[in-house]
Design an enzyme around this catalytic site. Structure first.
Site, short mmCIF file in Angstrom:
data_model
loop_
_atom_site.label_atom_id
_atom_site.label_comp_id
_atom_site.label_asym_id
_atom_site.label_seq_id
_atom_site.Cartn_x
_atom_site.Cartn_y
_atom_site.Cartn_z
N PRO A 303 0.82 -1.21 0.00
CA PRO A 303 0.00 0.00 0.00
C PRO A 303 0.86 1.27 0.00
O PRO A 303 1.88 1.32 0.70
CB PRO A 303 -0.80 -0.10 1.31
CG PRO A 303 0.06 -0.96 2.19
CD PRO A 303 0.81 -1.90 1.29
N ARG A 305 -0.69 4.93 -1.30
CA ARG A 305 -1.67 5.99 -1.08
C ARG A 305 -2.38 5.87 0.28
O ARG A 305 -2.49 6.84 1.03
CB ARG A 305 -2.71 5.93 -2.20
CG ARG A 305 -3.72 7.07 -2.19
CD ARG A 305 -4.90 6.75 -3.12
NE ARG A 305 -4.51 6.40 -4.45
CZ ARG A 305 -4.29 7.24 -5.45
NH1 ARG A 305 -4.47 8.53 -5.25
NH2 ARG A 305 -3.93 6.83 -6.65
N ARG A 340 -2.96 16.22 -9.67
CA ARG A 340 -3.93 15.11 -9.76
C ARG A 340 -5.27 15.49 -10.40
O ARG A 340 -5.81 14.71 -11.18
CB ARG A 340 -4.13 14.47 -8.39
CG ARG A 340 -2.81 13.87 -7.83
CD ARG A 340 -3.03 12.92 -6.67
NE ARG A 340 -3.72 11.73 -7.09
CZ ARG A 340 -5.00 11.51 -6.88
NH1 ARG A 340 -5.74 12.40 -6.23
NH2 ARG A 340 -5.55 10.41 -7.31
N CYS A 371 -0.39 28.99 -15.64
CA CYS A 371 -0.88 29.53 -16.90
C CYS A 371 -1.57 28.47 -17.73
O CYS A 371 -1.14 28.15 -18.85
CB CYS A 371 0.30 30.14 -17.66
SG CYS A 371 1.04 31.45 -16.70
N GLU A 372 -2.60 27.87 -17.17
CA GLU A 372 -3.39 26.88 -17.89
C GLU A 372 -4.81 26.95 -17.36
O GLU A 372 -5.02 26.97 -16.14
CB GLU A 372 -2.88 25.46 -17.62
CG GLU A 372 -1.56 25.19 -18.27
CD GLU A 372 -1.29 23.70 -18.48
OE1 GLU A 372 -0.13 23.37 -18.63
OE2 GLU A 372 -2.25 22.89 -18.50
N TYR A 401 1.01 11.24 -3.50
CA TYR A 401 1.13 11.67 -4.90
C TYR A 401 0.90 13.17 -5.07
O TYR A 401 0.35 13.61 -6.07
CB TYR A 401 0.20 10.84 -5.80
CG TYR A 401 0.47 9.36 -5.71
CD1 TYR A 401 1.67 8.83 -6.17
CD2 TYR A 401 -0.44 8.50 -5.13
CE1 TYR A 401 1.94 7.48 -6.07
CE2 TYR A 401 -0.17 7.13 -5.01
CZ TYR A 401 1.02 6.64 -5.49
OH TYR A 401 1.29 5.30 -5.37
C1 LIG Z 1 4.20 -1.97 -7.99
C2 LIG Z 1 3.39 -1.02 -7.19
N1 LIG Z 1 3.12 -1.33 -5.92
C3 LIG Z 1 2.42 -0.50 -5.14
C4 LIG Z 1 1.90 0.68 -5.64
C5 LIG Z 1 1.15 1.54 -4.69
O1 LIG Z 1 -0.10 1.87 -5.10
P1 LIG Z 1 -1.01 2.75 -4.18
O2 LIG Z 1 -0.28 3.98 -3.85
O3 LIG Z 1 -2.20 3.01 -5.00
O4 LIG Z 1 -1.32 1.93 -2.97
C6 LIG Z 1 2.12 1.02 -6.96
C7 LIG Z 1 1.50 2.22 -7.56
O5 LIG Z 1 0.42 2.12 -8.09
C8 LIG Z 1 2.89 0.16 -7.76
O6 LIG Z 1 3.17 0.47 -9.02
N1 LIG Z 2 0.02 9.07 -9.36
C1 LIG Z 2 -1.19 8.32 -9.25
C2 LIG Z 2 -0.98 6.99 -8.63
C3 LIG Z 2 0.10 6.24 -9.31
C4 LIG Z 2 0.29 4.91 -8.75
C5 LIG Z 2 1.71 4.48 -8.90
N2 LIG Z 2 1.87 3.19 -9.47
C6 LIG Z 2 -2.24 9.11 -8.48
O1 LIG Z 2 -1.98 10.11 -7.97
O2 LIG Z 2 -3.35 8.73 -8.39
#
Ligand SMILES: Cc1ncc(COP(=O)(O)O)c(C=O)c1O
Ligand SMILES: N[C@@H](CCCC[NH3+])C(=O)O
Length: 444
Positions: A303, A305, A340, A371-372, A401
């Site tokens: 995990p 996020r 995002r 500027c968008e 992220y």
């Molecule tokens: C290989 C791998 N593991 C774990 C994650 C973590 O994903 P998340 O941040 O959605 O839990 C990611 C990103 O999506 C990933 O590419």
């Molecule tokens: N950057 C993406 C998630 C990427 C996950 C990485 N494998 C987001 O903010 O939602």
């Protein structure tokens, strides 16, 4: 008088509370002056001390999220996916809570090493690992490297000095119904090996005496809401482990199901059912292993996020308020600190902090300074009608992220990252200054 008449009158009184406390770090409060109190520190104080925009991270929330995973899946390896947010402090917090660490670049390896994370607790990922990534990981003595394609086997084997444990990432062909850009379990995307090609890749790895194949890996996507998608992936992965045994004569002992567990950004978002996820995945693995007479593999998950998102809050200062087709509340940050919404249409929760307002809410677009026209942080959110330049706004759930994906677009420096907890604030990453930006411009 109808309810609709009463509600705008009541709302200011309700502003002393958080409408949806689950969107903010546990323990976050609103004080008598309408200030948001994060980890015991007032938002106005944070803004005054560190400037705006500022990314604030609640340490206790990060630690609690790690513990929730460890409690939900005792015995499993919980490897924090550091791409969501990595600083030395974050690496230390998650490892102190018993998590391992996932990295995907030499830079992430460097921060993990600097934080004192033992090499064997680190796993290296990447669909296009550069020689520098591989060398940095090998120097750090990482526990595992996840092979993403047949092509990288030779390159890796040539660099490994002793013996390196590896996993193979497989595409389980599960559509997790998340945003296309972050859907990674389906066949037509860049990550992993197709099941039909797995046996060949296994044989190619097995032919390298310095690579020790320990197991299989999959990651079906990010912001995945349905535990049932993980259950499907788990079943397919056990079937693939059994197929590797049957076709290649190797019984692999590790199964990593990746990360992706969804978080709530707005009130309408459902809560991810962590207990249900853990139950479904473990039952699915046990059932399939029994059916296929395969020994239970050691489970790992990654995990990212869901460990850090809710711990983060970003504070912005309102710079202008413009009335047009919509009311545009423009702040001093934007898509450079939070790409995002522009990338994924991601929704956010915004509130006025630092003062109480008795003015009824109106729907506004909170926009950035870039500027968008697409530089919109939250396109249609309620804010008190008297919001004006100088006000402070807080955006919830910005721990994942954001800092890790921030850019210096328009040569606006990236904001600082500040940890809060126990009434104290501690600068983790300083903001990018004009001098930093100028220092990179080395051509005459
Ligand atoms: C290989 C791998 N593991 C774990 C994650 C973590 O994903 P998340 O941040 O959605 O839990 C990611 C990103 O999506 C990933 O590419
Ligand atoms: N950057 C993406 C998630 C990427 C996950 C990485 N494998 C987001 O903010 O939602």
């Amino acid at each position: 008088m109808t309810l609709a008449d009463i509600v705008p009158t009541l709302r200011p009184a309700l502003r002393g509370r958080l409408d949806d406390p689950g969107l903010w770090p546990t323990g976050t409060t609103i004080d008598a002056h309408g200030d948001l109190v994060l980890g015991g520190v007032r938002a106005t104080e944070l803004a005054a001390r560190f400037g705006t925009p500022v990314d604030v991270l609640d340490e206790a929330q990060v630690r609690a999220a790690c513990r929730a995973y460890r409690d939900a899946l005792p015995g499993a390896e919980i490897s924090y996916a550091s791409k969501a947010l990595l600083t030395r402090a974050v690496a230390r917090w998650v490892t102190e809570e018993g998590c391992a660490l996932d990295v995907c670049s030499a830079g992430e390896v460097a921060v993990a090493v600097r934080a004192g994370v033992p090499g064997e607790r680190i796993t290296l990922h990447g669909n296009a690992k550069t020689p520098d990534d591989l060398k940095a990981a090998l120097r750090a003595g990482v526990g595992r490297i996840v092979i993403d394609s047949a092509g990288e086997i030779e390159q890796l084997a040539a660099l490994v000095p002793g013996r390196q444990q590896v996993l193979i990432r497989v595409t389980p062909e599960v559509d997790a119904h998340t945003h296309t850009s972050i859907t990674t379990g389906v066949a037509d995307q860049k990550f992993g090996v197709l099941p039909s090609m797995l046996a060949d890749v296994v044989r190619a790895v097995a032919a390298r005496p310095n690579l020790a194949l320990a197991g299989l890996h999959c990651h079906i996507g990010s912001q995945v809401r349905r535990p049932s998608d993980y259950e499907t992936a788990a079943r397919r992965m056990v079937a693939l482990l059994a197929a590797v045994r049957d076709e290649c004569g190797m019984t692999l002992g590790q199964l990593n199901l990746g990360g992706g567990q969804a978080v709530r950004y707005v009130t309408d978002d459902p809560e991810f059912d962590l207990a249900g996820y853990a139950r479904r995945v473990t039952v699915a693995i046990a059932y399939e292993c029994d059916r296929l007479r395969f020994p239970l593999p050691h489970l790992g998950i990654e995990p990212g996020r869901s460990i850090v998102a809710r711990a983060g809050t970003t504070l912005y200062r309102v710079v202008s308020v413009k009335h047009g087709v919509r009311t545009f509340v423009a702040v001093d940050g934007g898509m450079s600190d939070n790409p995002r919404p522009a990338l994924y249409g991601a929704p956010y929760t915004v509130r006025l902090v630092g003062r109480r307002s008795r003015t009824p809410d109106r729907r506004v677009a909170v926009v950035g300074r870039h500027c968008e026209a697409g530089d919109v942080l939250a396109g249609d959110v309620p804010l008190p009608g008297d919001v004006h330049p100088g006000d402070l706004l807080a955006v919830a759930c910005t721990g994942a992220y954001h800092h890790s994906m921030a850019s210096s677009y328009n040569l606006v420096g990236r904001p600082p990252l500040v940890a809060v907890g126990g009434g104290h604030a501690n600068l983790l990453v300083r903001g990018e200054t004009e001098d930093d930006l100028l220092a990179r411009d080395v051509g005459a």
